[in-house]
Design a protein around this motif. Structure first.
Motif, PDB file in Angstrom:
ATOM      1  N   LYS A 193      -3.014   9.348   8.084  1.00 25.55           N
ATOM      2  CA  LYS A 193      -3.503  10.704   8.368  1.00 25.55           C
ATOM      3  C   LYS A 193      -3.135  11.127   9.788  1.00 25.55           C
ATOM      4  O   LYS A 193      -2.649  12.238  10.016  1.00 25.55           O
ATOM      5  CB  LYS A 193      -5.027  10.759   8.202  1.00 25.55           C
ATOM      6  CG  LYS A 193      -5.506  10.571   6.789  1.00 25.55           C
ATOM      7  CD  LYS A 193      -7.028  10.489   6.765  1.00 25.55           C
ATOM      8  CE  LYS A 193      -7.529  10.017   5.418  1.00 25.55           C
ATOM      9  NZ  LYS A 193      -8.982   9.769   5.445  1.00 25.55           N
ATOM     10  N   TYR A 245       1.824   3.470   2.348  1.00 24.67           N
ATOM     11  CA  TYR A 245       1.594   4.626   3.218  1.00 24.67           C
ATOM     12  C   TYR A 245       2.755   4.844   4.181  1.00 24.67           C
ATOM     13  O   TYR A 245       2.976   5.952   4.652  1.00 24.67           O
ATOM     14  CB  TYR A 245       0.323   4.439   4.059  1.00 24.67           C
ATOM     15  CG  TYR A 245      -0.947   4.398   3.251  1.00 24.67           C
ATOM     16  CD1 TYR A 245      -1.394   5.516   2.566  1.00 24.67           C
ATOM     17  CD2 TYR A 245      -1.691   3.230   3.169  1.00 24.67           C
ATOM     18  CE1 TYR A 245      -2.563   5.478   1.833  1.00 24.67           C
ATOM     19  CE2 TYR A 245      -2.864   3.176   2.436  1.00 24.67           C
ATOM     20  CZ  TYR A 245      -3.291   4.302   1.761  1.00 24.67           C
ATOM     21  OH  TYR A 245      -4.437   4.259   1.036  1.00 24.67           O
ATOM     22  N   LYS A 285      -6.306  -2.103   4.749  1.00 24.46           N
ATOM     23  CA  LYS A 285      -6.222  -0.889   3.932  1.00 24.46           C
ATOM     24  C   LYS A 285      -6.930   0.269   4.626  1.00 24.46           C
ATOM     25  O   LYS A 285      -6.382   1.376   4.728  1.00 24.46           O
ATOM     26  CB  LYS A 285      -6.832  -1.134   2.555  1.00 24.46           C
ATOM     27  CG  LYS A 285      -6.745   0.044   1.614  1.00 24.46           C
ATOM     28  CD  LYS A 285      -7.312  -0.318   0.236  1.00 24.46           C
ATOM     29  CE  LYS A 285      -7.103   0.766  -0.782  1.00 24.46           C
ATOM     30  NZ  LYS A 285      -7.908   1.940  -0.590  1.00 24.46           N
ATOM     31  N   ALA A 286      -8.125   0.030   5.142  1.00 23.65           N
ATOM     32  CA  ALA A 286      -8.881   1.092   5.819  1.00 23.65           C
ATOM     33  C   ALA A 286      -8.131   1.593   7.051  1.00 23.65           C
ATOM     34  O   ALA A 286      -8.046   2.805   7.291  1.00 23.65           O
ATOM     35  CB  ALA A 286     -10.274   0.580   6.217  1.00 23.65           C
ATOM     36  N   GLU A 294      -4.870   3.594   5.924  1.00 22.74           N
ATOM     37  CA  GLU A 294      -5.210   4.915   5.376  1.00 22.74           C
ATOM     38  C   GLU A 294      -5.460   5.909   6.504  1.00 22.74           C
ATOM     39  O   GLU A 294      -4.973   7.035   6.479  1.00 22.74           O
ATOM     40  CB  GLU A 294      -6.470   4.826   4.502  1.00 22.74           C
ATOM     41  CG  GLU A 294      -6.238   4.265   3.135  1.00 22.74           C
ATOM     42  CD  GLU A 294      -7.531   4.159   2.330  1.00 22.74           C
ATOM     43  OE1 GLU A 294      -8.641   4.449   2.853  1.00 22.74           O
ATOM     44  OE2 GLU A 294      -7.428   3.775   1.155  1.00 22.74           O
ATOM     45  N   GLU A 295      -6.217   5.479   7.486  1.00 24.33           N
ATOM     46  CA  GLU A 295      -6.536   6.347   8.623  1.00 24.33           C
ATOM     47  C   GLU A 295      -5.282   6.625   9.461  1.00 24.33           C
ATOM     48  O   GLU A 295      -5.038   7.749   9.891  1.00 24.33           O
ATOM     49  CB  GLU A 295      -7.631   5.701   9.472  1.00 24.33           C
ATOM     50  CG  GLU A 295      -8.262   6.615  10.460  1.00 24.33           C
ATOM     51  CD  GLU A 295      -9.076   7.749   9.847  1.00 24.33           C
ATOM     52  OE1 GLU A 295      -9.390   8.706  10.587  1.00 24.33           O
ATOM     53  OE2 GLU A 295      -9.403   7.720   8.636  1.00 24.33           O
ATOM     54  N   LEU A 319       0.825  -1.210   0.000  1.00 26.02           N
ATOM     55  CA  LEU A 319       0.000   0.000   0.000  1.00 26.02           C
ATOM     56  C   LEU A 319       0.857   1.257   0.000  1.00 26.02           C
ATOM     57  O   LEU A 319       0.445   2.289  -0.538  1.00 26.02           O
ATOM     58  CB  LEU A 319      -0.958  -0.004   1.189  1.00 26.02           C
ATOM     59  CG  LEU A 319      -2.068  -1.044   1.116  1.00 26.02           C
ATOM     60  CD1 LEU A 319      -2.833  -1.112   2.426  1.00 26.02           C
ATOM     61  CD2 LEU A 319      -3.013  -0.737  -0.039  1.00 26.02           C
TER      62      LEU A 319
END
Length: 187
Positions: A178, A34, A170-171, A174-175, A32
């Motif tokens: 941030k 991130y 993934k969820a 992503e959070e 991913l």
């Protein structure tokens, strides 16, 4: 500079499935992109039951195992705890490792990949969330819950997460990205 994520294997018992799940999650997180990811195994640190004479907030560590643990944890911007459920709670190794430090954990997000029987380790993650908030960490609402992980091992005994696990990862990531970016300002 990229954000650093440590994926911490929280069970230290022989025969554990945690490293297999952690390697799977590490691969998903790396794909991913991130975070720059690192696997950390609590078993490698061999932390005794908390044995420092001073409160961790003071960072006056006397023992080499604590100094090594503190230096490792301090490098990360975020953490994912890969944790089983022991008697409706997190394993003692995780609680002990968290309690060894204070400032190194502050103002960083964390997530949980929990595993176990039918509950998927969810009670362990929920209990650990209460503890991490006292260390000024931000636990993610999102998480990965793995029910019966031993049924998701392939012929080579590698964990093969289902699509629901990948989407949950993934969820959560992503959070976390941030929050990790936003909380850097506070450190």
């Amino acid at each position: 500079m990229s954000l650093k994520l440590q994926i911490i294997i929280c069970s230290t018992r022989p025969g554990r499935v945690g490293p297999k799940i952690a390697r799977w999650f590490h691969d998903v997180a790396s794909e991913l992109g991130y975070f720059e990811t690192e696997l950390v195994d609590l078993a490698d640190f061999n932390l005794p039951v908390y044995d420092e004479p001073n409160h961790p907030r003071m960072q006056q560590y006397q023992h080499d195992h604590t100094k090594t643990w503190a230096a490792t944890v301090a490098k990360a911007d975020a953490y994912v705890f890969v944790t089983p459920e022991y008697n409706f709670g997190p394993p003692p190794a995780l609680v002990n490792a968290l309690n060894y430090l204070y400032n190194e954990w502050n103002y960083k997000p964390c997530g949980f990949v929990s595993y176990g029987g039918v509950s998927g380790g969810l009670r362990s993650a929920q209990s650990a969330k209460q503890l991490v908030t006292t260390l000024k960490m931000m636990p993610m609402v999102e998480g990965v819950m793995v029910q019966m992980p031993w049924e998701l091992l392939d012929d080579a005994q590698h964990f093969a997460g289902a699509e629901v696990h990948k989407q949950s990862a993934k969820a959560m990531l992503e959070e976390m990205a941030k929050w990790a970016d936003a909380l850097k300002v506070m450190r």
